[in-house]
Design a protein around this motif. Structure first.
Motif, PDB file in Angstrom:
ATOM      1  N   ALA A   1       0.896  -1.660   0.126  1.00 33.07           N
ATOM      2  CA  ALA A   1      -0.045   0.327  -0.124  1.00 33.07           C
ATOM      3  C   ALA A   1       0.966   1.014  -0.187  1.00 33.07           C
ATOM      4  O   ALA A   1       0.684   2.314  -0.784  1.00 33.07           O
ATOM      5  CB  ALA A   1      -0.748   0.102   1.619  1.00 33.07           C
ATOM      6  N   GLY A   2       1.844   1.732   0.848  1.00 27.46           N
ATOM      7  CA  GLY A   2       2.840   2.173   1.007  1.00 27.46           C
ATOM      8  C   GLY A   2       3.506   2.835  -0.277  1.00 27.46           C
ATOM      9  O   GLY A   2       3.757   3.997  -0.381  1.00 27.46           O
ATOM     10  N   LEU A   3       3.147   1.934  -0.967  1.00 26.97           N
ATOM     11  CA  LEU A   3       4.724   2.030  -2.585  1.00 26.97           C
ATOM     12  C   LEU A   3       3.448   1.906  -3.302  1.00 26.97           C
ATOM     13  O   LEU A   3       3.719   2.278  -4.525  1.00 26.97           O
ATOM     14  CB  LEU A   3       5.196   0.709  -2.614  1.00 26.97           C
ATOM     15  N   GLY A   4       2.198   2.330  -2.674  1.00 27.43           N
ATOM     16  CA  GLY A   4       1.433   2.389  -4.136  1.00 27.43           C
ATOM     17  C   GLY A   4       0.970   1.424  -4.988  1.00 27.43           C
ATOM     18  O   GLY A   4      -0.121   1.605  -6.618  1.00 27.43           O
ATOM     19  N   CYS A   5       0.747   0.586  -4.039  1.00 26.50           N
ATOM     20  CA  CYS A   5       0.404  -1.216  -5.008  1.00 26.50           C
ATOM     21  C   CYS A   5      -0.895  -1.268  -5.250  1.00 26.50           C
ATOM     22  O   CYS A   5      -2.258  -1.417  -4.327  1.00 26.50           O
ATOM     23  CB  CYS A   5       1.077  -2.363  -4.566  1.00 26.50           C
ATOM     24  N   GLY A   6      -1.565  -2.028  -6.635  1.00 28.22           N
ATOM     25  CA  GLY A   6      -3.003  -1.784  -6.416  1.00 28.22           C
ATOM     26  C   GLY A   6      -2.966  -3.325  -5.763  1.00 28.22           C
ATOM     27  O   GLY A   6      -2.305  -4.698  -5.826  1.00 28.22           O
ATOM     28  N   GLU A   7      -4.415  -3.981  -6.032  1.00 23.90           N
ATOM     29  CA  GLU A   7      -4.658  -5.146  -5.401  1.00 23.90           C
ATOM     30  C   GLU A   7      -3.764  -6.126  -6.123  1.00 23.90           C
ATOM     31  O   GLU A   7      -3.733  -7.319  -5.766  1.00 23.90           O
ATOM     32  CB  GLU A   7      -6.015  -5.853  -5.916  1.00 23.90           C
ATOM     33  N   ASP A   8      -3.980  -6.180  -7.449  1.00 25.06           N
ATOM     34  CA  ASP A   8      -3.463  -7.685  -8.357  1.00 25.06           C
ATOM     35  C   ASP A   8      -1.738  -7.472  -8.407  1.00 25.06           C
ATOM     36  O   ASP A   8      -1.716  -8.373  -9.590  1.00 25.06           O
ATOM     37  CB  ASP A   8      -3.991  -7.374  -9.900  1.00 25.06           C
ATOM     38  N   ASP A   9      -1.569  -6.044  -8.296  1.00 30.15           N
ATOM     39  CA  ASP A   9      -0.486  -5.454  -8.776  1.00 30.15           C
ATOM     40  C   ASP A   9       1.049  -6.688  -7.551  1.00 30.15           C
ATOM     41  O   ASP A   9       0.751  -7.131  -6.356  1.00 30.15           O
ATOM     42  CB  ASP A   9       0.371  -4.271  -7.872  1.00 30.15           C
ATOM     43  N   LYS A  10       2.083  -7.023  -8.133  1.00 32.92           N
ATOM     44  CA  LYS A  10       3.540  -7.409  -7.554  1.00 32.92           C
ATOM     45  C   LYS A  10       4.675  -7.001  -7.425  1.00 32.92           C
ATOM     46  O   LYS A  10       4.900  -6.863  -8.149  1.00 32.92           O
ATOM     47  CB  LYS A  10       3.619  -8.999  -8.294  1.00 32.92           C
ATOM     48  N   ILE A  11       5.047  -6.859  -6.400  1.00 28.95           N
ATOM     49  CA  ILE A  11       6.303  -6.281  -6.281  1.00 28.95           C
ATOM     50  C   ILE A  11       7.184  -7.394  -7.015  1.00 28.95           C
ATOM     51  O   ILE A  11       6.896  -8.503  -5.979  1.00 28.95           O
ATOM     52  CB  ILE A  11       6.884  -6.169  -4.816  1.00 28.95           C
ATOM     53  N   VAL A  12       7.863  -7.538  -7.463  1.00 26.73           N
ATOM     54  CA  VAL A  12       8.959  -8.212  -8.008  1.00 26.73           C
ATOM     55  C   VAL A  12      10.082  -8.127  -7.356  1.00 26.73           C
ATOM     56  O   VAL A  12      11.025  -9.525  -7.639  1.00 26.73           O
ATOM     57  CB  VAL A  12       8.726  -8.586  -9.777  1.00 26.73           C
ATOM     58  N   GLY A  13      10.885  -7.447  -7.084  1.00 27.63           N
ATOM     59  CA  GLY A  13      11.783  -7.097  -6.573  1.00 27.63           C
ATOM     60  C   GLY A  13      12.287  -5.429  -6.431  1.00 27.63           C
ATOM     61  O   GLY A  13      11.171  -4.578  -6.259  1.00 27.63           O
ATOM     62  N   PHE A  14      13.403  -5.684  -5.002  1.00 25.75           N
ATOM     63  CA  PHE A  14      13.734  -4.386  -5.161  1.00 25.75           C
ATOM     64  C   PHE A  14      14.563  -4.121  -5.333  1.00 25.75           C
ATOM     65  O   PHE A  14      16.381  -5.121  -5.088  1.00 25.75           O
ATOM     66  CB  PHE A  14      14.437  -4.398  -3.710  1.00 25.75           C
ATOM     67  N   LEU A  15      15.234  -3.392  -6.732  1.00 29.88           N
ATOM     68  CA  LEU A  15      17.115  -3.641  -7.160  1.00 29.88           C
ATOM     69  C   LEU A  15      17.642  -3.160  -6.821  1.00 29.88           C
ATOM     70  O   LEU A  15      17.539  -1.204  -6.686  1.00 29.88           O
ATOM     71  CB  LEU A  15      16.671  -3.258  -8.872  1.00 29.88           C
ATOM     72  N   TYR A  16      18.353  -2.915  -5.773  1.00 27.59           N
ATOM     73  CA  TYR A  16      19.532  -1.975  -4.940  1.00 27.59           C
ATOM     74  C   TYR A  16      20.731  -1.584  -5.874  1.00 27.59           C
ATOM     75  O   TYR A  16      21.391  -2.694  -6.735  1.00 27.59           O
ATOM     76  CB  TYR A  16      20.058  -2.788  -3.466  1.00 27.59           C
ATOM     77  N   LEU A  17      21.047  -0.301  -5.762  1.00 28.55           N
ATOM     78  CA  LEU A  17      21.932  -0.071  -6.847  1.00 28.55           C
ATOM     79  C   LEU A  17      22.766   1.341  -6.835  1.00 28.55           C
ATOM     80  O   LEU A  17      22.868   1.507  -5.783  1.00 28.55           O
ATOM     81  CB  LEU A  17      21.440   1.046  -7.952  1.00 28.55           C
ATOM     82  N   GLY A  18      24.323   0.777  -6.901  1.00 26.70           N
ATOM     83  CA  GLY A  18      25.461   1.914  -6.215  1.00 26.70           C
ATOM     84  C   GLY A  18      26.957   1.522  -6.346  1.00 26.70           C
ATOM     85  O   GLY A  18      26.425   1.241  -7.336  1.00 26.70           O
ATOM     86  N   THR A  19      27.487   2.111  -6.174  1.00 23.16           N
ATOM     87  CA  THR A  19      29.310   2.019  -6.618  1.00 23.16           C
ATOM     88  C   THR A  19      29.205   1.064  -5.293  1.00 23.16           C
ATOM     89  O   THR A  19      29.280   0.687  -3.916  1.00 23.16           O
ATOM     90  CB  THR A  19      30.084   3.346  -6.183  1.00 23.16           C
ATOM     91  N   PRO A  20      29.898  -0.105  -6.335  1.00 23.03           N
ATOM     92  CA  PRO A  20      31.136  -1.464  -5.260  1.00 23.03           C
ATOM     93  C   PRO A  20      31.515  -0.938  -4.258  1.00 23.03           C
ATOM     94  O   PRO A  20      32.490  -0.146  -4.713  1.00 23.03           O
ATOM     95  CB  PRO A  20      31.247  -1.882  -6.060  1.00 23.03           C
ATOM     96  N   VAL A  21      31.622  -1.396  -2.584  1.00 22.92           N
ATOM     97  CA  VAL A  21      32.737  -0.852  -1.676  1.00 22.92           C
ATOM     98  C   VAL A  21      33.685  -1.467  -2.306  1.00 22.92           C
ATOM     99  O   VAL A  21      35.312  -1.696  -1.919  1.00 22.92           O
ATOM    100  CB  VAL A  21      31.915  -1.511  -0.373  1.00 22.92           C
ATOM    101  N   LEU A  22      33.707  -3.109  -3.089  1.00 22.88           N
ATOM    102  CA  LEU A  22      35.297  -3.909  -3.084  1.00 22.88           C
ATOM    103  C   LEU A  22      34.616  -4.127  -4.773  1.00 22.88           C
ATOM    104  O   LEU A  22      33.670  -4.102  -5.046  1.00 22.88           O
ATOM    105  CB  LEU A  22      34.806  -4.525  -2.559  1.00 22.88           C
ATOM    106  N   LYS A  23      35.983  -4.211  -4.890  1.00 22.50           N
ATOM    107  CA  LYS A  23      35.450  -4.140  -6.456  1.00 22.50           C
ATOM    108  C   LYS A  23      35.300  -6.196  -6.468  1.00 22.50           C
ATOM    109  O   LYS A  23      35.990  -7.150  -5.608  1.00 22.50           O
ATOM    110  CB  LYS A  23      37.552  -4.780  -6.798  1.00 22.50           C
ATOM    111  N   ALA A  24      34.241  -5.634  -7.359  1.00 24.86           N
ATOM    112  CA  ALA A  24      33.850  -7.280  -7.696  1.00 24.86           C
ATOM    113  C   ALA A  24      34.277  -8.384  -8.132  1.00 24.86           C
ATOM    114  O   ALA A  24      35.653  -8.364  -9.210  1.00 24.86           O
ATOM    115  CB  ALA A  24      32.051  -7.219  -8.867  1.00 24.86           C
TER     116      ALA A  24
END
Ligand SMILES: Cc1cc2nc3c(=O)[nH]c(=O)nc-3n(C[C@H](O)[C@H](O)[C@H](O)COP(=O)(O)O)c2cc1C
Length: 183
Positions: free
Chosen positions: A144-167
């Motif tokens: 509800a807080g993210l504005g989803c309707g009844e049939d909506d599905k959160i498929v993911g939270f994509l965390y993004l940024g600069t890697p702390v360590l070299k991958a």
């Protein structure tokens, strides 16, 4: 970075810091999401970009969900801290509609492809990311807080940024014969 190198060797990165993608880089990431394969051109997704105060608000929302769900102090603390693992989070919501030719599962898969495309676009431009999910994707307070309707599905939270360590670049490839057959 060529496309094959990106697809074969990219790694998810859990430890992310500032700077987050911005400007044209962020626009390219969002545009890559918009180019996900999409049966019927429904664009059955919505991207909620969180950064700075948005991350604070998301932290408060997860904490509220933990409190209202009576999940206990330990979960409340974890919930509150989780969004600070990256300077940017893009929540991808599958906006599922009734369609004669495109069943719900195809729309959810298309939204998932958008997550992957955005992660790849971030890596291609020198950033890192990780696709996260967890029980918050199904939580009614979070939805509800993210504005989803009844049939909506959160498929993911994509965390993004600069890697702390070299991958780590070495990726082990499982034996393809266990996963592939030729008909
Ligand atoms: C739908 C989905 C949900 C995921 N949820 C999580 C998660 O909540 N936490 C996590 O650590 N990894 C999660 N992952 C896995 C990571 O995104 C990542 O793929 C995994 O850590 C493997 O790393 P690699 O991408 O470098 O191979 C999820 C992946 C997918 C496709």
């Amino acid at each position: 970075m060529n496309a094959l190198d990106l697809l074969l060797n990219r790694r998810s990165v859990a430890r992310l810091t500032t700077p987050a993608p911005e400007g044209d880089v962020l626009q390219h990431i969002l545009a890559a999401g918009m180019r996900a394969p999409d049966h019927g051109a429904l664009r059955p997704w919505h991207f909620v970009v969180m950064k700075g105060e948005g991350i604070d608000k998301f932290s408060q929302l997860l904490e509220k969900a933990a409190v209202e769900g009576k999940l206990g102090e330990e979960v409340e603390e974890k919930a509150k801290n989780a969004p600070y693992r990256a300077p940017m989070i893009i929540t991808v919501i599958a906006k599922v509609v009734e369609h004669a030719k495109v069943p719900a599962w195809e729309q959810v898969v298309a939204a998932g492809c958008a997550v992957h495309a955005m992660q790849m676009a971030a890596v291609a431009q020198g950033f890192g990311g990780i696709w996260r999910s967890g029980s918050w994707t199904e939580d009614p307070v979070v939805k509800a807080g993210l504005g989803c309707g009844e049939d909506d599905k959160i498929v993911g939270f994509l965390y993004l940024g600069t890697p702390v360590l070299k991958a780590p670049t070495k990726v082990s490839m499982p034996d393809l014969t266990n996963f592939v057959s030729y008909f």
